[in-house]
Design a protein around this motif. Structure first.
Motif, short mmCIF file in Angstrom:
data_model
loop_
_atom_site.label_atom_id
_atom_site.label_comp_id
_atom_site.label_asym_id
_atom_site.label_seq_id
_atom_site.Cartn_x
_atom_site.Cartn_y
_atom_site.Cartn_z
N ARG A 66 1.76 -10.68 6.24
CA ARG A 66 3.08 -10.79 5.60
C ARG A 66 3.42 -9.53 4.81
N VAL A 67 2.41 -9.02 4.09
CA VAL A 67 2.65 -7.79 3.34
C VAL A 67 2.96 -6.65 4.31
N MET A 68 2.12 -6.53 5.34
CA MET A 68 2.28 -5.41 6.26
C MET A 68 3.61 -5.49 7.00
N ASP A 69 4.03 -6.72 7.23
CA ASP A 69 5.32 -6.90 7.90
C ASP A 69 6.44 -6.34 7.03
N ARG A 70 6.40 -6.68 5.77
CA ARG A 70 7.45 -6.18 4.87
C ARG A 70 7.36 -4.67 4.70
N VAL A 71 6.14 -4.19 4.56
CA VAL A 71 5.94 -2.75 4.41
C VAL A 71 6.42 -2.02 5.67
N GLY A 72 6.06 -2.60 6.81
CA GLY A 72 6.45 -1.99 8.08
C GLY A 72 7.96 -1.93 8.22
N GLU A 74 10.08 -1.76 5.88
CA GLU A 74 10.61 -0.74 4.97
C GLU A 74 10.38 0.67 5.51
N ALA A 75 9.17 0.86 6.05
CA ALA A 75 8.80 2.22 6.43
C ALA A 75 9.37 2.63 7.79
N ASP A 76 9.47 1.66 8.70
CA ASP A 76 9.81 2.02 10.08
C ASP A 76 11.22 1.66 10.48
N GLY A 77 11.83 0.75 9.77
CA GLY A 77 13.12 0.25 10.22
C GLY A 77 14.13 1.37 10.37
N PRO A 78 14.90 1.32 11.46
CA PRO A 78 15.86 2.40 11.70
C PRO A 78 16.95 2.46 10.64
N GLY A 79 17.24 1.31 10.03
CA GLY A 79 18.31 1.32 9.04
C GLY A 79 17.83 1.63 7.64
N VAL A 80 16.54 1.95 7.55
CA VAL A 80 15.98 2.07 6.21
C VAL A 80 16.61 3.17 5.40
N ARG B 22 -2.17 3.05 7.43
CA ARG B 22 -1.94 1.62 7.21
C ARG B 22 -3.25 0.84 7.10
N GLY B 23 -4.27 1.32 7.80
CA GLY B 23 -5.56 0.64 7.73
C GLY B 23 -6.13 0.70 6.32
N ALA B 24 -5.97 1.85 5.69
CA ALA B 24 -6.46 1.99 4.32
C ALA B 24 -5.68 1.07 3.39
N PHE B 25 -4.40 0.98 3.62
CA PHE B 25 -3.60 0.10 2.77
C PHE B 25 -3.99 -1.36 2.99
N ASP B 26 -4.21 -1.72 4.24
CA ASP B 26 -4.63 -3.08 4.56
C ASP B 26 -5.95 -3.40 3.85
N ALA B 27 -6.85 -2.43 3.83
CA ALA B 27 -8.14 -2.64 3.16
C ALA B 27 -7.94 -2.84 1.66
N LEU B 28 -7.02 -2.09 1.09
CA LEU B 28 -6.73 -2.25 -0.33
C LEU B 28 -6.17 -3.65 -0.61
N VAL B 29 -5.30 -4.09 0.26
CA VAL B 29 -4.71 -5.43 0.07
C VAL B 29 -5.81 -6.48 0.13
N THR B 30 -6.66 -6.36 1.14
CA THR B 30 -7.74 -7.35 1.29
C THR B 30 -8.64 -7.37 0.06
N ARG B 31 -8.91 -6.20 -0.44
CA ARG B 31 -9.84 -6.08 -1.56
C ARG B 31 -9.26 -6.69 -2.84
N HIS B 32 -7.99 -6.56 -3.03
CA HIS B 32 -7.41 -6.92 -4.33
C HIS B 32 -6.48 -8.14 -4.29
N ARG B 33 -6.25 -8.70 -3.13
CA ARG B 33 -5.20 -9.71 -3.04
C ARG B 33 -5.48 -10.93 -3.91
N GLN B 34 -6.73 -11.33 -3.98
CA GLN B 34 -7.01 -12.53 -4.76
C GLN B 34 -6.84 -12.30 -6.26
N ALA B 35 -7.31 -11.14 -6.70
CA ALA B 35 -7.14 -10.83 -8.13
C ALA B 35 -5.66 -10.70 -8.47
#
Lengths: 373, 190
Positions: A66-72, A74-80, B22-35
């Motif tokens: 869900r986070v990555m979806d929102r981030v994606g 924001e970052a990739d959307g053509p209308g961004v 994005r992989g690094a960011f995903d890892a950060l999310v996984t690491r900290h999401r519960q806190a």
């Protein structure tokens, strides 16, 4: 060590924050005192109760996606790039129109029914006043109650975008343009500052264009209007212009101070000195520049304002305003630092509480700013 | 890939994420999401808003990564954003006021245990969550950061933007109120 002293140190002992020497003394006392031992157990029990309910593995399984979806988006959307201009024109318009309309309504009612016809009952708000107020509930609904989902909010803001500019804004703007055309002597070239200002607007985000279409014509300045022959009680529009809070007001302020009385730091080199910079104290100027969506310069002006001597309530609000200017530049970490400072200096700050409620919407421009076509 | 990131420090992951990894960011999310979720819950007092705030926190972190200085510790920076998001996300504009009546928070509790144990466990958790949700947000925050996350007074002071002495007094008040809610004798300390 007696019970009284032990119990004073017990929380820090329990939290492992006690210096070694005190720790040993507390331990010695606890060995022979079941009373203090029970209090220590209570602290532990309280901490056990401090747990936060875990939403469960299914929730966490979806969380990153869900986070990555929102981030994606924001970052990739053509209308961004279109959706993330600084300030968000529509939000700015509604934000400043609402108080301007309220002031206008008050002035009209007071002028028309207050002093001139004492004893005559006020027959309700005149249509010219009620119209500008029409969009108010829409904005309020978005900023205050917020019971709707994010998707609904997005749809709503798009809907708001379709409806604006409201008639009053359009009227004000066209009147402003007409006035500019009327006032400009034939063949008069633009002053250097206005050329700069126009250039400045030309690189403004796409969606701010409607608010800042340069007509190249400075209407009369605020002081000129005030001193103009035949000037009587201020009209609603003049009031709005004086406060610099409506679309028209911002335009007037933008072209003000051609005589170089403006605060020298506000231009930051973008504008010719004293030309497109409005007159007034840094504090006033910060507001005016913010209304013009020149948040970087507004930030400078606000910092200058805060560097001066201010009463504490004004400083508190000024710092919150500075945080907003930073947020509007997407400098969220800097804004966080300012907010932390407000927290530190003004615990329980009401202004900060209010801003915190608005902050996600200020920061979340992509969902609020319409795509311009 | 993921294993590589497990070895990396937060600050390094943040720097990589700022460069678009994005992989690094995903890892950060996984690491900290519960806190982050727990801190957001402590700000909001309910699961629905905590979820919104936790999501918003990471989106905001992503946006702010370009301005993050990897020379500074990542944890306090993240906690500050999470707390601000938690306070901001309350839709009804009543940040700090517990909203437990609907029982929304504990319903989402992991239902893994067996039937009767689960019922008893959920009841216990519901009760405990109710006691926590009954605290003002600023007291919940210090309790969560201390008792759940295990942060020091200094770290809590940094996250909350308050002096360490205030952390201690808030902890003391929070514990006293929790103990009162739990029906035990009042906690010690000043």
């Amino acid at each position: 060590m007696d019970c009284r002293e032990t119990q004073t140190l017990l929380p820090a002992f329990h939290d492992g924050e006690l210096p070694a020497a005190d720790r040993v003394r507390v331990e010695d006392h606890l060995r022979g005192c079941p009373e203090c031992g029970a209090l220590l157990a209570d602290l532990e029990r309280a901490d056990q109760a401090a747990g936060v309910p875990d939403p469960g593995p299914a929730y966490w399984d979806r969380f990153n996606a869900r986070v990555m979806d929102r981030v994606g988006r924001e970052a990739d959307g053509p209308g961004v790039t279109v959706l993330r201009p600084k300030g968000g024109w529509m939000r700015q318009q509604l934000r400043y129109l609402v108080p301007a309309a309220a002031v206008a309504a008050l002035v009209v009612v007071v002028v028309r029914y207050g002093g001139m016809h004492p004893g005559v009952p006020v027959p309700g708000v005149p249509p010219a006043v009620s119209e500008p107020a029409a969009p108010v509930p829409v904005e309020q609904r978005r900023t205050d109650s917020e019971p709707v989902s994010r998707a609904a909010k997005k749809a709503e803001s798009t809907e708001v975008a379709r409806r604006v500019p409201p008639p009053a804004v359009a009227r004000e703007r066209s009147a402003d343009v007409a006035r500019g055309e009327r006032d400009r002597p034939a063949g008069l070239s633009l002053p250097a500052g206005n050329v700069e200002a126009s250039r400045d607007r030309a690189v403004a985000p796409a969606d701010s264009a409607p608010a800042t279409v340069p007509d190249g014509t400075p209407p009369k300045t605020r002081s000129e209007r005030k001193n103009a022959p035949g000037a009587t009680a201020p009209t609603a529009e003049q009031q709005a212009a004086a406060t610099g809070t409506s679309a028209a007001g911002m335009r007037i302020a933008k072209e003000a101070a051609p005589d170089g009385h403006g605060w020298p730091g506000a231009g930051t080199g973008k504008d010719a000195p004293g030309s497109a910079v409005p007159a007034g104290s840094p504090c006033e100027m910060a507001r005016t520049l913010a209304g013009r969506e020149r948040f970087r310069e507004a930030e400078d002006a606000q910092r200058a304002c805060l560097a001066g001597k201010l009463p504490e309530p004004a400083r508190e609000k000024g710092l919150v305003f500075l945080a907003e200017m930073l947020d509007r530049q997407a400098r969220f970490a800097d804004a966080d630092a300012v907010i932390a400072e407000v927290d530190r200096r003004f615990p329980q700050s009401r202004s900060l509480d209010l801003y915190r409620q608005q902050r996600p919407m200020i920061q979340k421009r992509p969902t609020a700013v319409p795509v311009t076509r | 890939m993921g294993a590589d990131f497990e070895e990396e420090k937060d600050e390094r992951l943040a720097a990589l994420a700022a460069e678009g990894d994005r992989g690094a960011f995903d890892a950060l999310v996984t690491r900290h999401r519960q806190a982050v979720y727990r801190l957001c819950w402590s700000a909001t007092g309910n699961a629905a808003d905590a979820d919104d705030a936790a999501q918003e926190t990471f989106v905001r972190v992503y946006r702010s990564l370009p301005s993050y200085d990897p020379a500074r510790p990542f944890g306090p920076w993240l906690r500050k954003i999470a707390w601000n998001c938690g306070l901001s996300v309350r839709r009804d504009g009543t940040a700090g006021v517990p909203r437990i009546a609907e029982g929304d928070a504990p319903e989402a509790v992991d239902p893994a245990p067996g039937p009767e144990e689960a019922a008893a466990g959920n009841e216990e958790r519901r009760w405990v969550a109710g006691a926590m949700a009954g605290l003002p947000a600023e007291l919940r925050m210090v309790m969560v950061l201390r008792a759940v996350e295990g942060l020091s007074y200094a770290e809590i002071a940094l996250a909350a933007g308050i002096p360490a002495g205030t952390v201690m007094s808030r902890l003391s008040r929070a514990r006293s109120r929790l103990l009162a809610a739990l029906g035990t004798r009042s906690g010690g300390g000043s």
